[in-house]
Scaffold this motif. Structure first.
Motif, PDB file in Angstrom:
ATOM      1  N   GLN A 133      -6.544  -1.215  -1.999  1.00  0.00           N
ATOM      2  CA  GLN A 133      -5.824  -0.936  -3.242  1.00  0.00           C
ATOM      3  C   GLN A 133      -4.327  -1.041  -2.972  1.00  0.00           C
ATOM      4  O   GLN A 133      -3.761  -0.273  -2.216  1.00  0.00           O
ATOM      5  CB  GLN A 133      -6.180   0.467  -3.758  1.00  0.00           C
ATOM      6  CG  GLN A 133      -7.651   0.651  -4.109  1.00  0.00           C
ATOM      7  CD  GLN A 133      -8.077  -0.214  -5.290  1.00  0.00           C
ATOM      8  OE1 GLN A 133      -7.305  -0.423  -6.221  1.00  0.00           O
ATOM      9  NE2 GLN A 133      -9.305  -0.720  -5.246  1.00  0.00           N
TER      10      GLN A 133
ATOM     11  N   THR B 152      -2.174  -1.143 -10.090  1.00  0.00           N
ATOM     12  CA  THR B 152      -2.857  -1.218  -8.802  1.00  0.00           C
ATOM     13  C   THR B 152      -3.905  -2.310  -8.859  1.00  0.00           C
ATOM     14  O   THR B 152      -4.694  -2.383  -9.812  1.00  0.00           O
ATOM     15  CB  THR B 152      -3.512   0.132  -8.466  1.00  0.00           C
ATOM     16  OG1 THR B 152      -2.504   1.143  -8.443  1.00  0.00           O
ATOM     17  CG2 THR B 152      -4.203   0.075  -7.119  1.00  0.00           C
TER      18      THR B 152
ATOM     19  N   ASP C  35      -0.335  -1.652  -4.721  1.00  0.00           N
ATOM     20  CA  ASP C  35       0.484  -1.495  -5.927  1.00  0.00           C
ATOM     21  C   ASP C  35       1.456  -2.657  -6.060  1.00  0.00           C
ATOM     22  O   ASP C  35       2.022  -3.131  -5.068  1.00  0.00           O
ATOM     23  CB  ASP C  35       1.276  -0.186  -5.863  1.00  0.00           C
ATOM     24  CG  ASP C  35       0.368   1.032  -5.867  1.00  0.00           C
ATOM     25  OD1 ASP C  35      -0.717   0.955  -6.474  1.00  0.00           O
ATOM     26  OD2 ASP C  35       0.741   2.055  -5.262  1.00  0.00           O
TER      27      ASP C  35
ATOM     28  N   SER D 102       0.821  -1.216   0.000  1.00  0.00           N
ATOM     29  CA  SER D 102       0.000   0.000   0.000  1.00  0.00           C
ATOM     30  C   SER D 102       0.854   1.263   0.000  1.00  0.00           C
ATOM     31  O   SER D 102       0.344   2.349  -0.260  1.00  0.00           O
ATOM     32  CB  SER D 102      -0.918   0.007   1.223  1.00  0.00           C
ATOM     33  OG  SER D 102      -0.149  -0.028   2.421  1.00  0.00           O
TER      34      SER D 102
END
Length: 279
Positions: A105, A98, A107, A70
């Motif tokens: 969410q 993402t 990455d 994150s």
């Protein structure tokens, strides 16, 4: 192959078969690719998020593993069962993104190599242990079928191109056949091998190729009597040849000159005087 009485269709059938094979190859590649993508998506969806600075484990199912965080500043470390550190790399250009994991969410931050069936220790955070957030580790399913996917797509494309070429060739041949039929008035073209001479007068007509032979003892079909050709018209008599023009009249002969006069012979010589008498 066409026999002259039916349209050529061998190339058309070949082209259609190749196009069907092309659809089959592309279908296999697309279905396999969709299945691989679905496996990757399921692996990510089944991953559990872990708070940063807390360790977790990963059970590898393929040849790669991914780490999603994150916070892009988080540092991660991976160790194999022997405690040796595993090299991790940042994803290449165009592979970042993402993803949503357990409603968060995250990455894509790191990628590392794995051995299927091996458990790895993973931890992400910072040196002070104060960084907040979460991370997730997910295995990437084996890509052994990736070669089959690309092979199916390539074979499908190749079959489609060949099928299209055969279709074009077949359509061109069919068009030429139709033009030939129209030129012959819709009748059949002469059989292969050239013109077949008719049977002699009074002989039987043999059946055409492929026709059933008459039963033994049946009278043979007699050909119609040949028609007498019409007499040729009498040619006109040949024209009389034109006589050559008369030869020109020769000029009159020159007069014959008179003969020269005969030469007068000289007079005879006088006899010598008699000798003098000495007495």
């Amino acid at each position: 192959m066409a026999d002259g009485t039916s349209a050529p269709k061998g190339a058309l059938i070949t082209g259609l078969v190749l196009i069907l094979l092309a659809f089959g190859g592309c279908g296999y590649g697309c279905v396999s690719g969709a299945g691989l993508i679905g496996d990757v998506a399921n692996a990510i969806d089944s991953a559990n998020t872990t708070p940063l600075n807390q360790p977790t484990t990963l059970r590898a199912t393929g040849e790669n593993g991914i780490i999603l965080t994150s916070d892009g500043s988080a540092l991660c470390a991976v160790a194999d069962p022997s405690g040796a550190e595993v090299t991790i790399e940042e994803p290449g250009a165009g592979t970042t993104g993402t993803l949503e994991v357990n409603g968060e969410q995250l990455d894509l931050s790191y990628v590392f190599d794995t051995d299927p069936g091996t458990t790895y220790d993973v931890v992400c955070g910072d040196e002070t242990g104060t960084l907040t957030g979460s991370y997730a580790v997910a295995p990437i399913p084996s890509l052994d079928n990736a070669g089959g996917i690309f092979a199916g797509l390539a074979a499908g494309f190749g079959f489609f191109v060949l099928g299209l070429l055969f279709l074009i060739i077949g359509l061109v041949k069919r068009s030429k056949w139709k033009k030939n039929q129209a030129a012959f008035g819709g009748g059949s073209v002469p059989p292969p091998g050239g013109y077949v001479s008719p049977p002699p007068p009074g002989g039987a007509v043999p059946p055409p190729p492929g026709a059933a032979m008459p039963p033994p003892g049946a009278p043979m079909q007699q050909p119609p009597a040949p028609q007498q050709p019409a007499p040729a018209p009498t040619p006109p008599p040949p024209a009389a040849p034109t006589p050559p023009p008369p030869a020109p009249t020769p000029p009159p002969a020159a007069p014959t000159p008179p003969p020269p006069p005969a030469a007068t012979p000289p007079p005879p010589a006088s006899p010598p005087p008699p000798p003098a008498d000495p007495t």
